[in-house]
Design a protein around this motif. Structure first.
Motif, mmCIF file in Angstrom:
data_model
loop_
_atom_site.group_PDB
_atom_site.id
_atom_site.type_symbol
_atom_site.label_atom_id
_atom_site.label_comp_id
_atom_site.label_asym_id
_atom_site.label_seq_id
_atom_site.Cartn_x
_atom_site.Cartn_y
_atom_site.Cartn_z
ATOM 1 N N PHE A 44 93.187 51.321 -43.557
ATOM 2 C CA PHE A 44 91.780 51.403 -43.175
ATOM 3 C C PHE A 44 91.430 50.451 -42.036
ATOM 4 O O PHE A 44 90.260 50.214 -41.770
ATOM 5 C CB PHE A 44 90.898 51.127 -44.393
ATOM 6 N N ASP A 45 92.442 49.909 -41.359
ATOM 7 C CA ASP A 45 92.182 49.030 -40.229
ATOM 8 C C ASP A 45 91.720 49.855 -39.033
ATOM 9 O O ASP A 45 92.370 50.824 -38.653
ATOM 10 C CB ASP A 45 93.452 48.257 -39.865
ATOM 11 N N LEU A 46 90.608 49.459 -38.419
ATOM 12 C CA LEU A 46 90.025 50.277 -37.358
ATOM 13 C C LEU A 46 90.848 50.250 -36.069
ATOM 14 O O LEU A 46 90.649 51.095 -35.201
ATOM 15 C CB LEU A 46 88.587 49.830 -37.078
ATOM 16 N N ASN A 47 91.767 49.302 -35.937
ATOM 17 C CA ASN A 47 92.611 49.240 -34.738
ATOM 18 C C ASN A 47 93.866 50.088 -34.852
ATOM 19 O O ASN A 47 94.493 50.385 -33.846
ATOM 20 C CB ASN A 47 93.016 47.784 -34.454
ATOM 21 N N SER A 48 94.237 50.464 -36.058
ATOM 22 C CA SER A 48 95.516 51.163 -36.209
ATOM 23 C C SER A 48 95.466 52.367 -37.152
ATOM 24 O O SER A 48 96.474 53.031 -37.354
ATOM 25 C CB SER A 48 96.592 50.188 -36.718
ATOM 26 N N SER A 49 94.298 52.671 -37.727
ATOM 27 C CA SER A 49 94.233 53.749 -38.720
ATOM 28 C C SER A 49 94.037 55.117 -38.077
ATOM 29 O O SER A 49 93.680 55.236 -36.905
ATOM 30 C CB SER A 49 93.087 53.487 -39.697
#
Length: 319
Positions: free
Chosen positions: A175-180
């Motif tokens: 759920f990381d916005l940089n890698s999801s």
């Protein structure tokens, strides 16, 4: 299911896909499952992987290990996505072949197919056109894995095959916005905007691309279904066979979460491939079909997100 009595190694067993396969195999009665964490075994290290195979001698290998991420991560780290995935899968495939593993199942991604492939996408369309640039490096690595397994299947007559799932989501997602990927990113964005007074949510692109989403538990079910059969094909698609416009996906997720604010589409950001839906007729003809509807899967995933919000996988740029 005689294969449940065999020694099964799941590479990447702590990731979203691998852990789902592990849980379902346990539930179905698997007697000997093997898993290693990245701190115990670096799959990029050829010698370490070779020693592991010589020691453990698995009968079946499921390759669910990969360096994965969404458009931003792929576009920012093309070399890392290409090289690390090649290292991981080459080591696993080659060591499995040398140690005479009975069955090898390579998990790929629908991004291996051409950007402008005829829809729905058949397995035969592989390498029939150019790839989507934003995840080209990851796709090239996965295509190499598919072709390695295909060569072993066709020329060496060993049961090394590949399955290509559509966009996956579910428990233990990133759920990381940089890698999801798009679906878990939306869940997090709508949730955080909701608890901050229903602030507007900004999403990438135009919202017009069409995407297909498969719940990870359906993929795990397909893996077990296929392990119980003698493979007919070196490559199989696994999906739902249905797609949805990203705008409609956003509205669906917004409704599940209960966000009441505005959705803003940032047209300066890339859309990616215009449409991507899989032809799943081959696996359907064998007797498998997905069970989890998209609304049911999103509801379940959001429930898991809420239960695990304090310990979520945030940045996962490495195995």
């Amino acid at each position: 299911m005689d294969f449940l009595r065999k020694k099964i190694y799941i590479a990447g067993h702590k990731g979203m896909v691998g852990s789902s396969i592990w849980r379902l195999l346990k539930a179905r009665g698997a007697e000997s499952l093997i898993g290693t964490s990245s701190s115990d075994l670096d799959l990029r290290n050829q010698q370490a992987v070779s020693e592991f195979f010589k020691k453990e001698k698995p009968d079946i290998v499921i390759d669910a290990a990969a360096k994965v991420g969404g458009i931003l991560a792929n576009d920012t780290f093309p070399y890392e996505f290409l090289m690390e995935n090649l290292q991981i899968q080459n080591n696993l495939i080659d060591c499995a072949l040398k140690e005479n593993v009975e069955r090898f199942l390579f998990l790929g991604s629908s991004c291996v197919y051409p950007k402008k492939a005829i829809q729905p996408i058949k397995e035969e369309y592989l390498l029939s056109g150019s790839l989507e640039k934003t995840n080209e490096s990851y796709a090239i690595a996965k295509i190499a894995g598919i072709k390695a397994c295909e060569a072993i299947f066709l020329n060496k007559k060993k049961l090394f095959t590949s399955i290509m799932p559509s966009n996956l989501y579910g428990p233990f997602d990133n759920f990381d916005l940089n890698s999801s990927h798009v679906l878990p990113a939306m869940i997090r964005k709508f949730h955080e905007s909701k608890i901050n007074g229903n602030q507007p949510v900004k999403l990438w692109g135009t919202g017009t691309p069409l995407r297909e989403f498969l719940h990870v538990e359906d993929l795990a079910d397909a893996v077990i279904f296929l392990l119980d059969k003698t493979p007919e094909y070196p490559l199989l698609n696994v999906g739902t066979g249905y797609d949805i416009e990203i705008k409609d996906l956003a509205i669906m997720i917004q409704g599940v979460i209960g966000h009441e604010g505005e959705i803003i589409w940032d047209r300066n950001m890339p859309d990616g491939t215009p449409r991507k839906v899989m032809d799943i007729n081959k696996i359907k003809s064998m007797g498998w079909k997905p069970r989890v509807s998209l609304i049911e899967g999103i509801t379940q995933t959001y429930k898991w997100f809420l239960q695990n919000i304090d310990k979520l996988k945030i940045v996962d740029m490495h195995i």
